[in-house]
Design an enzyme around this catalytic site. Structure first.
Site, PDB file in Angstrom:
ATOM      1  N   HIS A 164      26.716  42.644 -58.375  1.00 58.66           N
ATOM      2  CA  HIS A 164      25.691  42.860 -57.348  1.00 58.66           C
ATOM      3  C   HIS A 164      26.299  42.869 -55.941  1.00 58.66           C
ATOM      4  O   HIS A 164      26.323  41.832 -55.277  1.00 58.66           O
ATOM      5  CB  HIS A 164      24.653  41.736 -57.407  1.00 58.66           C
ATOM      6  CG  HIS A 164      23.739  41.826 -58.584  1.00 58.66           C
ATOM      7  ND1 HIS A 164      22.528  42.479 -58.541  1.00 58.66           N
ATOM      8  CD2 HIS A 164      23.857  41.341 -59.838  1.00 58.66           C
ATOM      9  CE1 HIS A 164      21.936  42.385 -59.730  1.00 58.66           C
ATOM     10  NE2 HIS A 164      22.714  41.699 -60.532  1.00 58.66           N
ATOM     11  N   CYS A 213      23.450  46.742 -61.830  1.00 56.39           N
ATOM     12  CA  CYS A 213      22.995  45.873 -62.925  1.00 56.39           C
ATOM     13  C   CYS A 213      21.961  46.618 -63.781  1.00 56.39           C
ATOM     14  O   CYS A 213      22.301  47.563 -64.464  1.00 56.39           O
ATOM     15  CB  CYS A 213      22.460  44.564 -62.352  1.00 56.39           C
ATOM     16  SG  CYS A 213      22.308  43.262 -63.592  1.00 56.39           S
ATOM     17  N   GLU A 262      24.987  43.861 -53.275  1.00 58.30           N
ATOM     18  CA  GLU A 262      23.970  43.522 -52.273  1.00 58.30           C
ATOM     19  C   GLU A 262      23.823  42.009 -52.104  1.00 58.30           C
ATOM     20  O   GLU A 262      23.225  41.549 -51.144  1.00 58.30           O
ATOM     21  CB  GLU A 262      22.631  44.180 -52.640  1.00 58.30           C
ATOM     22  CG  GLU A 262      21.784  43.460 -53.688  1.00 58.30           C
ATOM     23  CD  GLU A 262      22.266  43.645 -55.136  1.00 58.30           C
ATOM     24  OE1 GLU A 262      23.376  44.170 -55.344  1.00 58.30           O
ATOM     25  OE2 GLU A 262      21.525  43.236 -56.055  1.00 58.30           O
TER      26      GLU A 262
END
Lengths: 230, 93
Positions: free
Chosen positions: A195, A87, A197
């Site tokens: 994302h 990002c 994660e």
């Protein structure tokens, strides 16, 4: 033996804890690196996490690329080690010239926070080794400037060199060619708007992010020299 | 050393869609302003700069644009340099 991961924290980063948790759950050891430090600790992987580094002033990533740590980050990449920008981290890598192109405001001028489906276009990279070609990954996006652009010559070169690693199944932001994630020419630097994660635990709605993070950790483990005498 | 006033305009390169410009272009007719076309939204950056002459000032500002003020992958810029003291003298005469 565990992969060592350095997570760079800029003033305004806000995804570093998610990165820490996901990389550690998958078996890595992590440490935070302050943007004002001059040198990276001894790490195998560097993560530029999401957020709003330096407030996104002027342009996203424009000021972060001048943070003192970025010299060391560029050297890490030049040495062939893994570097991922997620990002805002992707935006920083483009501004720093470590990845081609730039991220524009989303088509439609909306901040987008939603689940997306990504197609793995290039399996077998250090970031996608756990995926098969065409595998779909459910990973969320959360951005205003995710509309990737590069000039036609650059895009043609990247296609020929298999640098367009991840595409959206349904383009959410106008990104050229549906690009969600790209690598550098050498293939050791990846930038992506989604994302991973945030998608490493079923409780959060998807574990598909672990495909990307896990691939990186596998890559590091394979690159480790065997201990002497073994 | 002279103190110059630098003005830099940054906007998306022609050919790159400007969603803000398009939105404004669609909004203006709603207020009764017809015939508006080609709206582009950009940034205006102004600052003072000490330099020995206008040529040096211009080359410094150009370098700043290339390195920081604009991202030339998607943006173009124009710059102007004005000698503030001359400007002031001009206005006084």
């Amino acid at each position: 033996m565990t992969a060592r991961v350095g997570i760079v924290v800029f003033p305004g980063s806000n995804c570093e804890l998610d990165c820490e948790r996901s990389f550690e759950r998958l078996g890595a050891s992590t440490e935070f690196v302050w943007h004002d430090d001059n040198t990276l600790p001894d790490v195998d992987i560097v993560v530029l996490p999401g957020g709003f580094a330096h407030g996104d002033y002027l342009r996203t990533g424009a000021l972060a690329r001048f943070s003192p740590i970025m010299h060391s980050v560029a050297e890490h990449a030049a040495a062939g080690k893994l570097l991922i920008g997620i990002c805002n981290g992707f935006q920083v890598l483009c501004e720093a010239g470590l990845l081609p192109g730039a991220l524009r405001k989303n088509e439609g001028l909306k901040f987008l926070c939603k689940w997306t489906e990504l197609r793995v276009e290039v399996p077998g990279t250090p970031f996608t080794a756990r995926a098969e070609r065409g595998q779909l990954l459910r990973i969320p996006i959360n951005h205003f400037e995710g509309n990737w652009y590069a000039d036609p010559d650059t895009v043609a070169r990247m296609r020929a060199n298999h640098q367009i690693v991840l595409r959206y199944v349904k383009n959410p932001n106008g990104s050229l060619d549906g690009v969600a994630g790209i690598s550098n020419e050498r293939g050791n630097v990846l930038g992506l708007m989604p994302h991973p994660e945030r998608a490493c635990e079923s409780l959060l709605g998807s574990e598909d992010g672990a495909v990307i993070i896990g691939s990186m950790l596998d890559h590091v483990m394979h690159m480790q020299p065997s201990p002497a005498g073994v | 050393m002279t103190n110059f006033k630098a003005t830099v305009h940054v906007s998306l390169r022609s050919g790159i869609a400007d969603p803000q410009g398009l939105t404004i272009e669609r909004a203006l007719p709603a207020l009764g302003y017809t015939g508006v076309s080609g709206v582009r939204v950009g940034k205006l950056i102004e600052f003072g700069l000490d330099a020995s002459d206008a040529t040096e000032a211009e080359s410094k500002v150009g370098e700043m644009c290339e390195r920081l003020l604009a991202n030339t992958v998607i943006e173009s810029y124009t710059l102007s340099i004005v000698d503030e003291s001359e400007d002031l003298a001009g206005r006084e005469s």
